[in-house]
Design a protein around this motif. Structure first.
Motif, PDB file in Angstrom:
ATOM      1  N   THR A 194       0.837  -1.196   0.000  1.00 46.56           N
ATOM      2  CA  THR A 194       0.000   0.000   0.000  1.00 46.56           C
ATOM      3  C   THR A 194       0.874   1.249   0.000  1.00 46.56           C
ATOM      4  OG1 THR A 194      -0.149  -0.117   2.409  1.00 46.56           O
ATOM      5  CG2 THR A 194      -1.918  -1.158   1.160  1.00 46.56           C
ATOM      6  N   GLU A 197       4.044   2.124   2.510  1.00 48.52           N
ATOM      7  CA  GLU A 197       5.084   1.154   2.818  1.00 48.52           C
ATOM      8  C   GLU A 197       6.398   1.534   2.141  1.00 48.52           C
ATOM      9  OE1 GLU A 197       3.561  -3.015   3.345  1.00 48.52           O
ATOM     10  OE2 GLU A 197       1.882  -2.184   2.217  1.00 48.52           O
ATOM     11  N   GLU A 215      -6.894   6.367  -3.848  1.00 45.33           N
ATOM     12  CA  GLU A 215      -6.768   4.916  -3.896  1.00 45.33           C
ATOM     13  C   GLU A 215      -7.985   4.244  -3.266  1.00 45.33           C
ATOM     14  OE1 GLU A 215      -4.318   2.813  -4.996  1.00 45.33           O
ATOM     15  OE2 GLU A 215      -3.142   4.411  -5.903  1.00 45.33           O
ATOM     16  N   TYR A 217      -9.724   0.231  -2.478  1.00 41.13           N
ATOM     17  CA  TYR A 217      -9.248  -1.130  -2.280  1.00 41.13           C
ATOM     18  C   TYR A 217      -9.314  -1.916  -3.582  1.00 41.13           C
ATOM     19  CZ  TYR A 217     -13.931  -3.186  -2.441  1.00 41.13           C
ATOM     20  OH  TYR A 217     -15.157  -3.616  -2.861  1.00 41.13           O
ATOM     21  N   PRO A 233      -7.383  -1.795   1.539  1.00 38.91           N
ATOM     22  CA  PRO A 233      -6.067  -1.657   0.915  1.00 38.91           C
ATOM     23  C   PRO A 233      -6.118  -1.735  -0.606  1.00 38.91           C
ATOM     24  CG  PRO A 233      -6.337  -3.863   1.813  1.00 38.91           C
ATOM     25  CD  PRO A 233      -7.536  -3.070   2.245  1.00 38.91           C
ATOM     26  N   ALA A 234      -5.323  -0.884  -1.233  1.00 36.30           N
ATOM     27  CA  ALA A 234      -5.099  -0.959  -2.672  1.00 36.30           C
ATOM     28  C   ALA A 234      -3.698  -1.507  -2.872  1.00 36.30           C
ATOM     29  CB  ALA A 234      -5.232   0.419  -3.307  1.00 36.30           C
ATOM     30  N   ILE A 235      -3.587  -2.691  -3.452  1.00 27.45           N
ATOM     31  CA  ILE A 235      -2.279  -3.329  -3.595  1.00 27.45           C
ATOM     32  C   ILE A 235      -1.931  -3.634  -5.052  1.00 27.45           C
ATOM     33  CG2 ILE A 235      -2.306  -4.293  -1.262  1.00 27.45           C
ATOM     34  CD1 ILE A 235      -3.110  -6.985  -2.437  1.00 27.45           C
ATOM     35  N   HIS A 237      -1.210  -1.968  -8.723  1.00 31.52           N
ATOM     36  CA  HIS A 237      -0.785  -0.626  -9.121  1.00 31.52           C
ATOM     37  C   HIS A 237      -0.152  -0.606 -10.500  1.00 31.52           C
ATOM     38  CE1 HIS A 237      -1.366   0.676  -4.933  1.00 31.52           C
ATOM     39  NE2 HIS A 237      -0.712  -0.410  -4.582  1.00 31.52           N
TER      40      HIS A 237
END
Length: 284
Positions: A194, A197, A215, A217, A233-235, A237
């Protein structure tokens, strides 16, 4: 020692004749990243096996230039895709002439990894191993001629599960493109990270983030109650890098896609980025 090792490369013979428009990538590109689910269907009640016709029709309707796929079974013997050419079948169903599969591991009598679907034939491509703990991770580096005569590197990947592992993997990918530069770069995948990090900040420092803002999820997580309005969470990309004096700009069509009233195809939601190369410096 090289940070990643090429597993397979295909080089096409160069010809003197100019390329036709349909053999080149335009300077306005649509790139989708989609983790197709890795067998999570039983947990969420998804149709088993993977609903290839519906997924293909869905991707075809979006008219993308490239699709990065993660958790791809190739002839793996399990319920989700029993002994199927998942990358090839999905490419044909979605109208993509070219499917590049990158093996991460052997699994169930077949192979498991990632894939890149493309409308244009690559001039070269390779699958590179990433430093990994536990499950081996890889990325695909494919090179394409662009309509303005430049070269585009398209990267598809699926990063690991810990911050330490992902940081090393991001460093390896960036090092690869320093060693083998291209005029322009587009990178997409399930990064398992995310915005806040450390490994994500490495990418932000080196590339331009093109993923949707704000962003939303992109992973349904362990919540079996699917809800399009849920935040989380948006993971998944997409990033880009252009030549000095120009930049990739995400256009209004960029968005996290929606399943609307239909059942999810996966435990991830696809992300679509439409981006264009424009003149001017990268925005701060």
């Amino acid at each position: 020692m090289r940070a990643c090792v090429a597993l397979f490369a295909l080089a096409l013979t160069l010809v003197s004749a100019p390329l036709r428009a349909e053999e080149t990538v335009p300077t306005r590109v649509t790139y989708i990243t989609f983790n197709i689910g890795g067998g999570a269907g039983s947990k969420f009640g998804f149709k088993q096996p993977f609903d290839m016709p519906r997924a293909g029709a869905y991707l075809k309707s979006l008219k993308a230039d490239f699709v990065a796929l993660q958790e791809v079974d190739q002839f793996v013997g399990r319920n989700r895709n029993p002994k199927r050419d998942t990358a090839g079948e999905l490419a044909r169903a979605a109208g993509f002439p070219h499917a590049l599969f990158g093996k991460a591991i052997r699994l169930g009598g077949g192979e498991y990894g990632i894939a890149l679907l493309s409308k244009v034939k690559p001039s070269s491509w390779e699958t590179c191993r990433l430093p990994s703990r536990g499950e081996q991770r890889v990325f695909i580096d494919a090179r394409f001629p662009m309509a303005d005569g430049k070269t585009l590197a398209v990267c598809a990947t699926h990063l690991g599960l810990s911050t330490e592992e992902r940081t090393r993997q991001v460093e390896a990918i960036l090092a690869h493109y320093r060693e083998k530069p291209a005029d322009r770069l587009l990178l997409a995948g399930d990064l398992n990270a995310t915005l806040n990090e450390p490994e994500f900040k490495l990418l932000d420092a080196a590339l331009t983030r093109l993923s949707p803002e704000p962003e939303k999820y992109t992973w349904l997580g362990d919540n079996p109650a699917f809800n399009n309005s849920r935040s989380g969470p948006a993971i998944d990309h997409v990033f880009g890098r252009a030549l000095p004096g120009e930049r990739w700009v995400a256009l209004p069509a960029t968005r996290r896609l929606e399943y609307k009233d239909q059942a999810p195809l996966s435990d991830h939601i696809p992300v679509l980025v439409e981006a264009e190369v424009t003149k001017g410096p990268v925005a701060p």
